[in-house]
Write a protein that holds these residues in place. Sequence first.
Motif, mmCIF file in Angstrom:
data_model
loop_
_atom_site.group_PDB
_atom_site.id
_atom_site.type_symbol
_atom_site.label_atom_id
_atom_site.label_comp_id
_atom_site.label_asym_id
_atom_site.label_seq_id
_atom_site.Cartn_x
_atom_site.Cartn_y
_atom_site.Cartn_z
ATOM 1 N N ASP A 44 -17.451 -122.962 -57.182
ATOM 2 C CA ASP A 44 -17.769 -123.318 -55.806
ATOM 3 C C ASP A 44 -18.243 -122.096 -55.022
ATOM 4 O OD1 ASP A 44 -17.080 -125.892 -56.376
ATOM 5 O OD2 ASP A 44 -15.096 -125.801 -55.430
ATOM 6 N N GLU A 45 -17.548 -120.981 -55.201
ATOM 7 C CA GLU A 45 -17.901 -119.764 -54.467
ATOM 8 C C GLU A 45 -18.880 -118.888 -55.235
ATOM 9 O OE1 GLU A 45 -14.295 -117.800 -53.481
ATOM 10 O OE2 GLU A 45 -13.489 -119.481 -52.316
ATOM 11 N N LYS A 46 -19.183 -119.302 -56.479
ATOM 12 C CA LYS A 46 -20.139 -118.572 -57.312
ATOM 13 C C LYS A 46 -19.790 -117.088 -57.420
ATOM 14 C CE LYS A 46 -24.035 -121.716 -56.662
ATOM 15 N NZ LYS A 46 -23.196 -122.794 -56.159
ATOM 16 N N GLY A 47 -18.565 -116.853 -57.869
ATOM 17 C CA GLY A 47 -18.108 -115.479 -58.046
ATOM 18 C C GLY A 47 -16.860 -115.443 -58.904
ATOM 19 N N PHE A 48 -16.564 -114.270 -59.455
ATOM 20 C CA PHE A 48 -15.401 -114.100 -60.301
ATOM 21 C C PHE A 48 -14.166 -113.839 -59.435
ATOM 22 C CE2 PHE A 48 -18.791 -113.205 -63.308
ATOM 23 C CZ PHE A 48 -18.331 -113.824 -64.465
ATOM 24 N N ASP A 49 -13.105 -114.568 -59.718
ATOM 25 C CA ASP A 49 -11.833 -114.368 -59.041
ATOM 26 C C ASP A 49 -10.936 -113.399 -59.788
ATOM 27 O OD1 ASP A 49 -12.567 -116.117 -57.076
ATOM 28 O OD2 ASP A 49 -11.526 -117.839 -57.939
ATOM 29 N N LYS A 50 -11.138 -113.289 -61.092
ATOM 30 C CA LYS A 50 -10.218 -112.456 -61.869
ATOM 31 C C LYS A 50 -10.895 -111.886 -63.095
ATOM 32 C CE LYS A 50 -5.918 -113.638 -62.437
ATOM 33 N NZ LYS A 50 -4.683 -114.342 -62.831
ATOM 34 N N HIS A 51 -10.566 -110.616 -63.363
ATOM 35 C CA HIS A 51 -10.830 -109.969 -64.637
ATOM 36 C C HIS A 51 -9.505 -109.341 -65.057
ATOM 37 C CE1 HIS A 51 -15.206 -110.371 -64.387
ATOM 38 N NE2 HIS A 51 -15.105 -109.998 -63.111
ATOM 39 N N ALA A 52 -9.096 -109.554 -66.271
ATOM 40 C CA ALA A 52 -7.805 -109.029 -66.717
ATOM 41 C C ALA A 52 -7.911 -108.534 -68.149
ATOM 42 C CB ALA A 52 -6.718 -110.102 -66.610
ATOM 43 N N LEU A 53 -7.256 -107.416 -68.399
ATOM 44 C CA LEU A 53 -7.155 -106.837 -69.732
ATOM 45 C C LEU A 53 -5.686 -106.783 -70.130
ATOM 46 C CD1 LEU A 53 -9.589 -103.814 -69.248
ATOM 47 C CD2 LEU A 53 -10.107 -105.973 -70.399
ATOM 48 N N CYS A 54 -5.417 -106.953 -71.410
ATOM 49 C CA CYS A 54 -4.034 -106.906 -71.865
ATOM 50 C C CYS A 54 -3.930 -106.137 -73.176
ATOM 51 C CB CYS A 54 -3.453 -108.316 -72.024
ATOM 52 S SG CYS A 54 -4.015 -109.205 -73.498
ATOM 53 N N LEU A 55 -2.762 -105.552 -73.374
ATOM 54 C CA LEU A 55 -2.408 -104.857 -74.607
ATOM 55 C C LEU A 55 -0.978 -105.240 -74.933
ATOM 56 C CD1 LEU A 55 -2.809 -102.691 -76.847
ATOM 57 C CD2 LEU A 55 -1.996 -101.001 -75.178
ATOM 58 N N GLY A 56 -0.737 -105.687 -76.150
ATOM 59 C CA GLY A 56 0.604 -106.127 -76.513
ATOM 60 C C GLY A 56 1.019 -105.682 -77.891
ATOM 61 N N TYR A 57 2.318 -105.450 -78.019
ATOM 62 C CA TYR A 57 2.931 -105.109 -79.305
ATOM 63 C C TYR A 57 4.189 -105.936 -79.463
ATOM 64 C CZ TYR A 57 5.534 -102.597 -82.903
ATOM 65 O OH TYR A 57 6.253 -102.277 -84.034
#
Length: 359
Positions: free
Chosen positions: A236-249
């Motif tokens: 609707d707003e034509k834009g990104f709300d979130k970018h997320a990176l993760c690292l797990g062990y």
Amino acid sequence: MTNMKQRLRNLFRRNKMRTRATTVPSKKESPEPAKQEEPSKKSGKQDASKQEPPKEEEPEKPAKDVEVEIIPMPPAEGEMPTYFHVGALAKDCLINGFKIGAWQMQCTTRTDSDFYLSTFGEGYPTMTSVFGGMEVFKEVGIYSTSLGWFTNNDLLSEIGVRGMNFGSRLYGLLKSTIGTKDEVTFQTKLKCGLERDPVKVELVVPLYNEPLFLGYVLVAPVENWVLGYRTQYNCDEKGFDKHALCLGYNNGRTEVGLKLENFEDLRGSIFQRIGEAWAFAIKANLYSSENVKQFAIGLQYDFQNGTMVKAKLREDSRLGFVYQSKIGKNIDVGYHLAFNGADPIGGAHRIGVSWGFHC
């Protein structure tokens, strides 16, 4: 076989996404002190023509839905973990059982025709804030379908399929919601995924009247380690709300998780088993662009017979205790007590009870 406890957990989550209040402080600018105008030297009075009209107060914006932590069930044998499995043991220790509200009850039964009938209800966050519903679920081979009704007059239908093709796992789930409270509304989206070790991709594609396009990519480069990226695009707003990176062990006894959201907020968690019964967890905001300080420390003891006790301390001195147990093979019970550790007598108290029947 679909885990019915996880399905009910997701149905309860629909309610908490609407009602759970955020702990993030609102950004309200402090009002500037009023400037005193000097009286006119000629008339001794203020010039009315130069006076600015009073500014109308802007209406308060409605609070946005709060994203609730997703606590997935352990992956089945041969399946890769998801993006939400990063830090899952710590989330289970610190969240599961502490968010049941005043009361919660669920019942699942399996008919002779292999239909699953589920009814559920809860008072969250107070005794009178009632939400619930019922669902019929059927699974035939690689196909599944369900139909649910909620007390807010929403109807939810799901049609799913999963299978294997040349060593890859493919799955899709068409989810549609019909709202009938004030007017008839219709929403539908497609959740689909592809898994081929060591890569897993999952997308949520809006089809009609759904604003968000969601997706993540997860890679397991070496044993016990995962790397992931998640995004959220608002159509609707034509834009990104979130970018997320993760690292797990995660090696089964020790778990470490890191998540960086929008390159502004860094969260981390640690879970560690001590022997066969004891375990502790720590979850904290390591860095926040809004200077929000949140952390929780938890301890749990597993009696190895279906009974577990847990304790948690939050950054605001809130103390919580959970007792989980089983009565026979088909009844799960849980009790929750929380109070202000800085003022145990005069502070706010919360008591919650949860019962689950699975036949």
